[in-house]
Design a protein around this motif. Structure first.
Motif, mmCIF file in Angstrom:
data_model
loop_
_atom_site.group_PDB
_atom_site.id
_atom_site.type_symbol
_atom_site.label_atom_id
_atom_site.label_comp_id
_atom_site.label_asym_id
_atom_site.label_seq_id
_atom_site.Cartn_x
_atom_site.Cartn_y
_atom_site.Cartn_z
ATOM 1 N N SER A 54 -41.546 39.588 29.344
ATOM 2 C CA SER A 54 -40.476 39.045 28.505
ATOM 3 C C SER A 54 -41.016 38.761 27.111
ATOM 4 O O SER A 54 -42.201 38.461 26.940
ATOM 5 N N PRO A 55 -40.159 38.832 26.079
ATOM 6 C CA PRO A 55 -40.606 38.541 24.709
ATOM 7 C C PRO A 55 -41.021 37.080 24.545
ATOM 8 O O PRO A 55 -40.434 36.180 25.140
ATOM 9 N N VAL A 56 -42.050 36.893 23.713
ATOM 10 C CA VAL A 56 -42.467 35.553 23.288
ATOM 11 C C VAL A 56 -42.457 35.588 21.762
ATOM 12 O O VAL A 56 -43.481 35.844 21.122
ATOM 13 N N PRO A 57 -41.297 35.344 21.131
ATOM 14 C CA PRO A 57 -41.167 35.545 19.673
ATOM 15 C C PRO A 57 -42.182 34.764 18.842
ATOM 16 O O PRO A 57 -42.583 35.236 17.774
ATOM 17 N N ALA A 58 -42.620 33.619 19.315
ATOM 18 C CA ALA A 58 -43.577 32.822 18.542
ATOM 19 C C ALA A 58 -44.909 33.539 18.343
ATOM 20 O O ALA A 58 -45.673 33.204 17.432
ATOM 21 N N LEU B 203 -45.081 40.660 24.266
ATOM 22 C CA LEU B 203 -44.442 40.574 25.577
ATOM 23 C C LEU B 203 -45.446 40.038 26.584
ATOM 24 O O LEU B 203 -46.568 40.542 26.676
ATOM 25 N N ARG B 204 -45.042 39.025 27.327
ATOM 26 C CA ARG B 204 -45.923 38.424 28.341
ATOM 27 C C ARG B 204 -45.268 38.545 29.709
ATOM 28 O O ARG B 204 -44.052 38.404 29.846
ATOM 29 N N GLN B 205 -46.085 38.805 30.710
ATOM 30 C CA GLN B 205 -45.540 38.939 32.058
ATOM 31 C C GLN B 205 -45.187 37.556 32.606
ATOM 32 O O GLN B 205 -46.052 36.695 32.763
ATOM 33 N N THR B 206 -43.928 37.348 32.874
ATOM 34 C CA THR B 206 -43.463 36.059 33.403
ATOM 35 C C THR B 206 -43.301 36.105 34.912
ATOM 36 O O THR B 206 -43.290 35.064 35.563
ATOM 37 N N LEU C 215 -41.400 52.119 26.513
ATOM 38 C CA LEU C 215 -42.325 51.028 26.815
ATOM 39 C C LEU C 215 -41.614 49.685 27.002
ATOM 40 O O LEU C 215 -41.899 48.972 27.970
ATOM 41 N N PRO C 216 -40.691 49.277 26.110
ATOM 42 C CA PRO C 216 -40.029 47.978 26.327
ATOM 43 C C PRO C 216 -39.273 47.895 27.652
ATOM 44 O O PRO C 216 -39.351 46.876 28.354
ATOM 45 N N SER C 217 -38.552 48.946 28.005
ATOM 46 C CA SER C 217 -37.806 48.902 29.260
ATOM 47 C C SER C 217 -38.746 48.932 30.458
ATOM 48 O O SER C 217 -38.508 48.251 31.467
ATOM 49 N N ARG C 218 -39.824 49.694 30.353
ATOM 50 C CA ARG C 218 -40.806 49.724 31.439
ATOM 51 C C ARG C 218 -41.490 48.367 31.570
ATOM 52 O O ARG C 218 -41.755 47.909 32.687
ATOM 53 N N ALA C 219 -41.760 47.724 30.434
ATOM 54 C CA ALA C 219 -42.373 46.395 30.486
ATOM 55 C C ALA C 219 -41.434 45.390 31.154
ATOM 56 O O ALA C 219 -41.867 44.553 31.962
ATOM 57 N N ARG C 220 -40.152 45.438 30.817
ATOM 58 C CA ARG C 220 -39.186 44.531 31.453
ATOM 59 C C ARG C 220 -39.164 44.751 32.962
ATOM 60 O O ARG C 220 -39.083 43.796 33.739
ATOM 61 N N ALA C 221 -39.241 46.009 33.374
ATOM 62 C CA ALA C 221 -39.246 46.306 34.811
ATOM 63 C C ALA C 221 -40.482 45.742 35.501
ATOM 64 O O ALA C 221 -40.442 45.436 36.702
ATOM 65 N N HIS C 222 -41.563 45.575 34.757
ATOM 66 C CA HIS C 222 -42.793 44.998 35.305
ATOM 67 C C HIS C 222 -42.859 43.490 35.093
ATOM 68 O O HIS C 222 -43.920 42.887 35.313
ATOM 69 N N MET D 134 -56.022 35.188 33.200
ATOM 70 C CA MET D 134 -55.020 35.178 32.146
ATOM 71 C C MET D 134 -53.764 35.928 32.575
ATOM 72 O O MET D 134 -53.819 36.831 33.412
ATOM 73 N N VAL D 135 -52.645 35.539 31.990
ATOM 74 C CA VAL D 135 -51.385 36.226 32.245
ATOM 75 C C VAL D 135 -51.356 37.510 31.423
ATOM 76 O O VAL D 135 -51.610 37.481 30.216
#
Length: 278
Positions: free
Chosen positions: A94-98, A264-267, A84-91, A70-71
């Motif tokens: 990206s947001p998945v609004p749905a 947030l899902r890793q793209t 956390l949001p900025s650290r997640a973006r660095a990793h 899984m992703v």
């Protein structure tokens, strides 16, 4: 009015209830919870109640989900580390609004909220409607599972997991209530509720199409609130998708929107590193 639980306390308790219903796995760590349900929608599979934004946390989350084919993904919340949001973006997340989720809360210690009887929310004669508590080992479970599965578009494998868990899985500190609603003697709606740590979690609501817009959902929701209050719970929570009709219905009965969780899902993921779950 009692102080409400923190978001992380509520999220963690909610996941204990959902483990009794659905999850294949619930990894409960001091820094996060990781939930897993194979062959299921994205929101069943993500890191939650994240309290540490270090590289080691992201490494653990990513290893857990990649090993299951899984992703990696996570939910934000009001108690998260500020970065956390900025650290997640660095990793590479990206947001998945749905897949975002709304949380609604209810103060069960407010006496004025329980003054109106069920017939004030029903749009049919009250004597036509019965709300029955069912035994997960009884004959009504199949009806509960059919109505819930059909109206929530659950896959066959997820339905099977739910049936197995309801009959076999127990967790100390979690108490489940299963409800079946009949209209003129015909089963038309279901609802469930989990009690955990002085909190009630509303879940598994489903109504047959021909029985909608009759106030049955609201009556069923109200019954669960009354049961929770009688059981000693002090707060109730309901989670919904952004476009779910259950949110506006909850607001009409006195719930308040307490927070929104962003998914947030890793793209930036090497898909070749993913493998099928055996």
């Amino acid at each position: 009015m009692p102080s409400p639980p923190t978001a992380h306390a509520a999220i963690r308790a909610n996941n204990l209830v959902w483990w009794c219903l659905y999850y294949d796995e619930l990894l409960d760590d001091e820094a996060y919870q990781l939930t897993h349900l194979a062959d299921a929608d994205a929101f069943y599979n993500c890191a939650q109640a994240v309290s540490d934004s270090g590289d080691h946390t992201f490494a653990a989350v990513e290893d857990f989900y990649r090993r299951r084919g899984m992703v990696p993904a996570l939910y934000t919340d009001p108690n998260q580390p500020e970065d956390l949001p900025s650290r997640a973006r660095a990793h590479g997340y990206s947001p998945v609004p749905a897949e975002d989720e709304l949380w609604f809360g209810y103060d069960l210690t407010d006496d004025t909220a329980f003054e109106r009887p069920d017939h004030d929310v029903l749009r049919v004669e009250p004597d036509r409607v019965r709300i029955l508590e069912i035994d997960p080992h009884g004959r009504d479970l199949d009806t509960f599972l059919r109505i819930n599965g059909d109206n929530n578009d659950l896959s066959a494998s997820v339905r099977s997991r739910l049936a197995n868990n309801l009959t076999r899985r127990r967790l100390r500190g979690v108490e489940l209530t299963l409800l079946l609603v009949t209209l003129d003697g015909e089963p038309v709606a279901t609802g469930a509720m989990g009690l955990c740590r002085d909190m009630a979690f509303i879940c598994e609501s489903a109504t047959e199409p021909h029985a909608r817009r009759k106030g049955i959902y609201s009556a069923l929701l109200r019954r669960r609130l009354e049961t929770a209050r009688e059981s000693g719970a002090r707060h109730a929570y309901l989670t919904t998708a952004l476009d779910a009709q259950s949110g506006p219905a909850a607001l009409k009965l006195g719930f308040e929107q307490v927070w929104r969780r962003e998914y947030l899902r890793q793209t930036r993921t090497d898909n070749r590193s993913l493998r099928k779950t055996i």
